[in-house]
Design an enzyme around this catalytic site. Sequence first.
Site, short mmCIF file in Angstrom:
data_model
loop_
_atom_site.label_atom_id
_atom_site.label_comp_id
_atom_site.label_asym_id
_atom_site.label_seq_id
_atom_site.Cartn_x
_atom_site.Cartn_y
_atom_site.Cartn_z
N GLU A 118 50.25 93.67 17.64
CA GLU A 118 49.92 92.79 17.15
C GLU A 118 50.15 91.38 19.00
O GLU A 118 50.18 90.64 18.76
CB GLU A 118 50.35 91.88 16.11
CG GLU A 118 50.04 92.27 15.21
CD GLU A 118 48.36 91.96 14.70
OE1 GLU A 118 47.86 91.46 14.91
OE2 GLU A 118 48.46 92.85 13.44
N HIS A 141 54.91 86.16 11.76
CA HIS A 141 53.56 86.12 10.94
C HIS A 141 54.58 86.85 10.19
O HIS A 141 55.03 87.87 9.91
CB HIS A 141 52.94 87.61 11.81
CG HIS A 141 51.90 88.51 10.31
ND1 HIS A 141 51.07 86.89 10.25
CD2 HIS A 141 51.43 88.72 10.21
CE1 HIS A 141 50.11 87.94 8.56
NE2 HIS A 141 50.69 89.17 9.15
N HIS A 143 54.39 87.96 5.01
CA HIS A 143 53.03 88.01 3.51
C HIS A 143 54.18 87.01 2.33
O HIS A 143 54.41 87.98 1.40
CB HIS A 143 52.66 88.89 3.50
CG HIS A 143 52.38 90.00 4.60
ND1 HIS A 143 52.64 90.94 5.10
CD2 HIS A 143 51.44 89.53 5.48
CE1 HIS A 143 51.91 91.80 5.39
NE2 HIS A 143 51.51 90.86 5.96
N HIS A 214 46.05 87.21 2.93
CA HIS A 214 46.45 87.84 3.65
C HIS A 214 48.24 87.06 4.46
O HIS A 214 49.21 87.86 3.89
CB HIS A 214 46.09 88.63 5.06
CG HIS A 214 46.73 88.78 6.72
ND1 HIS A 214 46.23 89.35 7.68
CD2 HIS A 214 47.67 89.39 6.21
CE1 HIS A 214 46.83 90.18 7.87
NE2 HIS A 214 48.08 89.51 7.87
ZN ZN Z 1 49.85 91.09 7.86
#
Ligand code: ZN
Length: 269
Positions: A118, A141, A143, A214
Amino acid sequence: MSILDNKYNLQVQVSRIAEVAGYLWQKGWAERNGGNITVNVTEYVDDAMRALPAISEARPIGKTLPHLAGCWFYCKGTGKRMRDLARDPMGNGSIIRITDDCAHYEIVADQPVAPTSELPSHLAVHDYLLAKGSPYRASLHTHPIELVALTHSKKWLKKDAATRMLWSMIPETKAFCPRGLGMVPYMLPSSVELAEETIKVIDEDYDVVMWEKHGVFAVDVDIMDAFDQVDVLNKAAQIYIAAKNMGFEPDGMTDAQLRDMTAAFNLPK
Ligand SMILES: [Zn+2]
Protein backbone atom coordinates in the site's frame (compact mmCIF):
# COMPACT_ATOMS: atom_id res chain seq x y z
CA MET A 1 23.06 -3.32 16.83
CA SER A 2 20.23 -1.29 15.33
CA ILE A 3 20.10 1.91 13.32
CA LEU A 4 17.92 3.19 16.17
CA ASP A 5 20.85 2.96 18.65
CA ASN A 6 21.59 6.38 20.18
CA LYS A 7 18.62 7.93 18.36
CA TYR A 8 16.30 8.46 21.29
CA ASN A 9 13.62 10.53 19.56
CA LEU A 10 13.31 8.14 16.65
CA GLN A 11 13.24 5.18 19.06
CA VAL A 12 10.31 6.80 20.88
CA GLN A 13 8.37 7.11 17.61
CA VAL A 14 9.05 3.50 16.62
CA SER A 15 8.02 2.33 20.12
CA ARG A 16 4.72 4.20 19.79
CA ILE A 17 4.10 2.51 16.43
CA ALA A 18 4.81 -0.90 18.02
CA GLU A 19 2.49 -0.06 20.93
CA VAL A 20 -0.36 0.84 18.55
CA ALA A 21 0.25 -2.31 16.48
CA GLY A 22 -0.22 -4.31 19.70
CA TYR A 23 -3.51 -2.55 20.43
CA LEU A 24 -4.77 -3.25 16.90
CA TRP A 25 -4.08 -6.96 17.40
CA GLN A 26 -5.61 -7.02 20.91
CA LYS A 27 -8.78 -5.35 19.64
CA GLY A 28 -9.21 -7.91 16.89
CA TRP A 29 -8.80 -5.26 14.21
CA ALA A 30 -5.67 -6.76 12.65
CA GLU A 31 -6.21 -10.36 11.61
CA ARG A 32 -3.33 -12.00 9.71
CA ASN A 33 -1.37 -9.22 7.92
CA GLY A 34 -4.36 -6.86 7.89
CA GLY A 35 -3.85 -3.13 8.30
CA ASN A 36 -1.07 -0.70 7.61
CA ILE A 37 0.93 1.99 9.34
CA THR A 38 3.16 4.61 7.75
CA VAL A 39 4.66 7.49 9.73
CA ASN A 40 6.66 10.44 8.43
CA VAL A 41 9.65 10.43 10.82
CA THR A 42 11.74 13.00 8.95
CA GLU A 43 11.94 15.40 11.92
CA TYR A 44 13.55 12.66 14.06
CA VAL A 45 16.30 11.82 11.56
CA ASP A 46 19.70 13.29 12.45
CA ASP A 47 22.83 13.91 10.36
CA ALA A 48 24.37 10.59 11.41
CA MET A 49 21.30 8.77 10.10
CA ARG A 50 21.28 10.80 6.88
CA ALA A 51 24.88 9.68 6.30
CA LEU A 52 24.03 5.97 6.54
CA PRO A 53 24.21 3.91 3.35
CA ALA A 54 21.00 2.41 1.98
CA ILE A 55 20.64 -1.38 2.33
CA SER A 56 18.51 -1.68 -0.81
CA GLU A 57 18.71 -0.38 -4.33
CA ALA A 58 16.51 2.62 -5.16
CA ARG A 59 13.08 1.20 -5.96
CA PRO A 60 10.29 3.00 -7.85
CA ILE A 61 7.33 4.18 -5.76
CA GLY A 62 5.13 3.97 -8.84
CA LYS A 63 4.32 7.66 -8.81
CA THR A 64 6.12 10.96 -8.40
CA LEU A 65 5.29 12.76 -5.16
CA PRO A 66 6.87 16.24 -5.33
CA HIS A 67 6.61 17.14 -1.61
CA LEU A 68 8.41 14.05 -0.34
CA ALA A 69 12.00 14.81 -1.46
CA GLY A 70 14.34 13.83 1.37
CA CYS A 71 11.50 12.59 3.61
CA TRP A 72 11.87 9.53 5.82
CA PHE A 73 9.10 7.08 6.71
CA TYR A 74 8.59 4.14 8.98
CA CYS A 75 6.47 1.60 7.06
CA LYS A 76 4.97 -1.71 8.07
CA GLY A 77 6.51 -4.51 5.98
CA THR A 78 4.58 -6.18 3.20
CA GLY A 79 2.81 -9.35 4.39
CA LYS A 80 3.87 -8.69 8.01
CA ARG A 81 1.55 -9.09 10.98
CA MET A 82 0.68 -6.30 13.42
CA ARG A 83 1.09 -8.73 16.32
CA ASP A 84 4.67 -9.45 15.20
CA LEU A 85 5.39 -5.77 14.58
CA ALA A 86 4.32 -5.04 18.17
CA ARG A 87 7.14 -7.28 19.42
CA ASP A 88 9.74 -6.48 16.78
CA PRO A 89 9.09 -3.26 14.84
CA MET A 90 12.37 -3.32 12.93
CA GLY A 91 11.96 -6.97 11.93
CA ASN A 92 8.44 -6.38 10.59
CA GLY A 93 8.80 -2.91 9.16
CA SER A 94 11.53 -0.66 7.91
CA ILE A 95 12.62 2.93 7.55
CA ILE A 96 12.84 4.29 4.04
CA ARG A 97 14.02 7.57 2.56
CA ILE A 98 12.62 9.15 -0.56
CA THR A 99 15.23 9.98 -3.19
CA ASP A 100 15.60 13.50 -4.60
CA ASP A 101 13.65 12.61 -7.77
CA CYS A 102 10.57 12.02 -5.54
CA ALA A 103 9.84 8.83 -7.47
CA HIS A 104 12.02 6.23 -5.69
CA TYR A 105 12.79 5.07 -2.18
CA GLU A 106 15.67 3.24 -0.53
CA ILE A 107 15.63 1.23 2.67
CA VAL A 108 17.84 2.50 5.49
CA ALA A 109 17.10 0.02 8.25
CA ASP A 110 18.31 -3.01 10.18
CA GLN A 111 16.96 -5.52 7.66
CA PRO A 112 15.77 -5.03 4.07
CA VAL A 113 12.07 -5.50 4.96
CA ALA A 114 10.08 -4.51 1.86
CA PRO A 115 7.44 -1.90 2.74
CA THR A 116 3.72 -2.52 2.45
CA SER A 117 2.21 -2.95 -1.01
CA GLU A 118 0.00 0.00 0.00
CA LEU A 119 3.08 2.25 -0.01
CA PRO A 120 2.11 4.31 -3.10
CA SER A 121 -1.31 5.20 -1.67
CA HIS A 122 0.00 5.89 1.85
CA LEU A 123 2.79 8.07 0.45
CA ALA A 124 0.29 9.90 -1.77
CA VAL A 125 -1.63 10.81 1.40
CA HIS A 126 1.57 12.04 3.10
CA ASP A 127 2.42 14.06 -0.01
CA TYR A 128 -1.06 15.63 0.08
CA LEU A 129 -0.70 16.45 3.83
CA LEU A 130 2.70 18.12 3.34
CA ALA A 131 1.43 20.07 0.33
CA LYS A 132 -1.40 21.39 2.49
CA GLY A 133 0.97 22.40 5.30
CA SER A 134 -0.75 19.91 7.65
CA PRO A 135 1.03 18.95 10.91
CA TYR A 136 -0.24 15.36 10.44
CA ARG A 137 2.57 12.81 10.16
CA ALA A 138 0.89 9.43 10.67
CA SER A 139 -1.51 7.29 8.66
CA LEU A 140 -3.25 4.16 9.86
CA HIS A 141 -5.39 1.58 8.08
CA THR A 142 -7.19 -1.01 10.20
CA HIS A 143 -10.36 -3.18 10.35
CA PRO A 144 -12.41 -2.07 13.41
CA ILE A 145 -15.13 -4.71 13.73
CA GLU A 146 -18.19 -2.66 14.73
CA LEU A 147 -17.44 0.27 12.38
CA VAL A 148 -17.05 -2.10 9.44
CA ALA A 149 -20.29 -3.86 10.42
CA LEU A 150 -22.16 -0.52 10.26
CA THR A 151 -21.20 -0.09 6.61
CA HIS A 152 -23.12 -3.23 5.65
CA SER A 153 -26.32 -1.14 5.89
CA LYS A 154 -27.03 1.57 3.32
CA LYS A 155 -28.53 3.66 6.13
CA TRP A 156 -25.06 4.50 7.46
CA LEU A 157 -23.40 5.17 4.11
CA LYS A 158 -25.21 8.47 3.60
CA LYS A 159 -22.95 11.45 4.22
CA ASP A 160 -22.55 12.02 7.98
CA ALA A 161 -25.35 9.59 8.96
CA ALA A 162 -22.80 7.48 10.86
CA THR A 163 -21.02 10.61 12.15
CA ARG A 164 -24.24 11.98 13.65
CA MET A 165 -25.17 8.66 15.28
CA LEU A 166 -21.67 7.96 16.64
CA TRP A 167 -21.23 11.49 18.02
CA SER A 168 -24.59 11.19 19.78
CA MET A 169 -23.73 8.00 21.69
CA ILE A 170 -21.36 9.62 24.23
CA PRO A 171 -20.13 13.25 24.33
CA GLU A 172 -16.42 12.44 24.15
CA THR A 173 -16.80 10.99 20.65
CA LYS A 174 -17.39 14.44 19.17
CA ALA A 175 -14.69 15.99 21.38
CA PHE A 176 -12.03 13.48 20.36
CA CYS A 177 -13.07 12.77 16.78
CA PRO A 178 -14.25 16.30 16.00
CA ARG A 179 -14.32 15.99 12.21
CA GLY A 180 -16.42 12.84 12.20
CA LEU A 181 -16.31 9.83 9.92
CA GLY A 182 -15.92 10.37 6.18
CA MET A 183 -17.37 7.70 3.90
CA VAL A 184 -15.93 6.11 0.78
CA PRO A 185 -18.13 3.64 -1.13
CA TYR A 186 -16.78 0.16 -1.77
CA MET A 187 -13.76 0.09 -4.06
CA LEU A 188 -11.18 -2.56 -4.84
CA PRO A 189 -8.57 -2.73 -2.03
CA SER A 190 -5.19 -1.22 -3.00
CA SER A 191 -6.68 0.47 -6.07
CA VAL A 192 -5.62 3.90 -7.29
CA GLU A 193 -9.31 4.94 -7.21
CA LEU A 194 -9.57 4.07 -3.51
CA ALA A 195 -6.46 6.10 -2.69
CA GLU A 196 -7.68 9.09 -4.71
CA GLU A 197 -11.16 9.00 -3.20
CA THR A 198 -9.66 8.73 0.32
CA ILE A 199 -7.58 11.88 -0.23
CA LYS A 200 -10.66 13.63 -1.59
CA VAL A 201 -12.64 12.81 1.58
CA ILE A 202 -9.74 13.82 3.89
CA ASP A 203 -9.72 17.10 1.95
CA GLU A 204 -13.44 17.56 2.71
CA ASP A 205 -12.23 17.84 6.33
CA TYR A 206 -12.22 14.38 7.86
CA ASP A 207 -9.39 12.72 9.82
CA VAL A 208 -10.99 9.29 9.73
CA VAL A 209 -12.32 7.83 6.48
CA MET A 210 -14.47 4.70 6.38
CA TRP A 211 -14.03 2.32 3.48
CA GLU A 212 -17.37 0.53 2.94
CA LYS A 213 -17.26 -3.15 3.97
CA HIS A 214 -13.49 -2.93 4.54
CA GLY A 215 -11.99 -0.69 7.24
CA VAL A 216 -10.87 2.79 8.19
CA PHE A 217 -8.05 5.04 7.09
CA ALA A 218 -7.05 7.64 9.69
CA VAL A 219 -4.53 10.47 9.76
CA ASP A 220 -3.29 12.57 12.67
CA VAL A 221 -0.20 14.24 14.12
CA ASP A 222 1.17 10.92 15.32
CA ILE A 223 0.19 7.27 15.30
CA MET A 224 -1.23 7.25 18.84
CA ASP A 225 -3.61 10.12 18.00
CA ALA A 226 -4.71 8.44 14.77
CA PHE A 227 -5.43 5.26 16.76
CA ASP A 228 -7.33 7.20 19.45
CA GLN A 229 -9.70 8.73 16.90
CA VAL A 230 -10.58 5.30 15.51
CA ASP A 231 -10.87 3.89 19.02
CA VAL A 232 -13.40 6.51 20.22
CA LEU A 233 -15.50 6.03 17.05
CA ASN A 234 -15.53 2.27 17.42
CA LYS A 235 -16.42 2.60 21.12
CA ALA A 236 -19.45 4.69 20.10
CA ALA A 237 -20.44 1.99 17.58
CA GLN A 238 -20.21 -0.59 20.37
CA ILE A 239 -22.52 1.48 22.59
CA TYR A 240 -25.03 1.69 19.74
CA ILE A 241 -24.86 -2.07 19.27
CA ALA A 242 -25.15 -2.70 23.03
CA ALA A 243 -28.39 -0.68 23.11
CA LYS A 244 -29.73 -2.53 20.05
CA ASN A 245 -28.86 -5.83 21.74
CA MET A 246 -30.93 -4.72 24.76
CA GLY A 247 -33.82 -4.52 22.34
CA PHE A 248 -34.23 -0.79 21.71
CA GLU A 249 -33.01 1.98 19.39
CA PRO A 250 -30.81 4.30 21.48
CA ASP A 251 -32.13 7.88 21.76
CA GLY A 252 -28.73 9.50 21.27
CA MET A 253 -27.85 13.02 22.37
CA THR A 254 -30.04 15.76 20.87
CA ASP A 255 -28.94 18.21 18.16
CA ALA A 256 -28.87 20.96 20.81
CA GLN A 257 -26.62 18.86 23.04
CA LEU A 258 -24.28 18.21 20.13
CA ARG A 259 -24.20 21.94 19.25
CA ASP A 260 -23.36 22.74 22.89
CA MET A 261 -20.32 20.44 22.62
CA THR A 262 -19.08 22.39 19.57
CA ALA A 263 -19.33 25.70 21.43
CA ALA A 264 -17.99 24.47 24.78
CA PHE A 265 -14.98 22.64 23.32
CA ASN A 266 -14.39 24.95 20.36
CA LEU A 267 -14.79 22.10 17.86
CA PRO A 268 -14.49 22.52 14.08
CA LYS A 269 -17.97 21.12 13.24
ZN1 ZN B 1 -7.59 -3.55 4.78
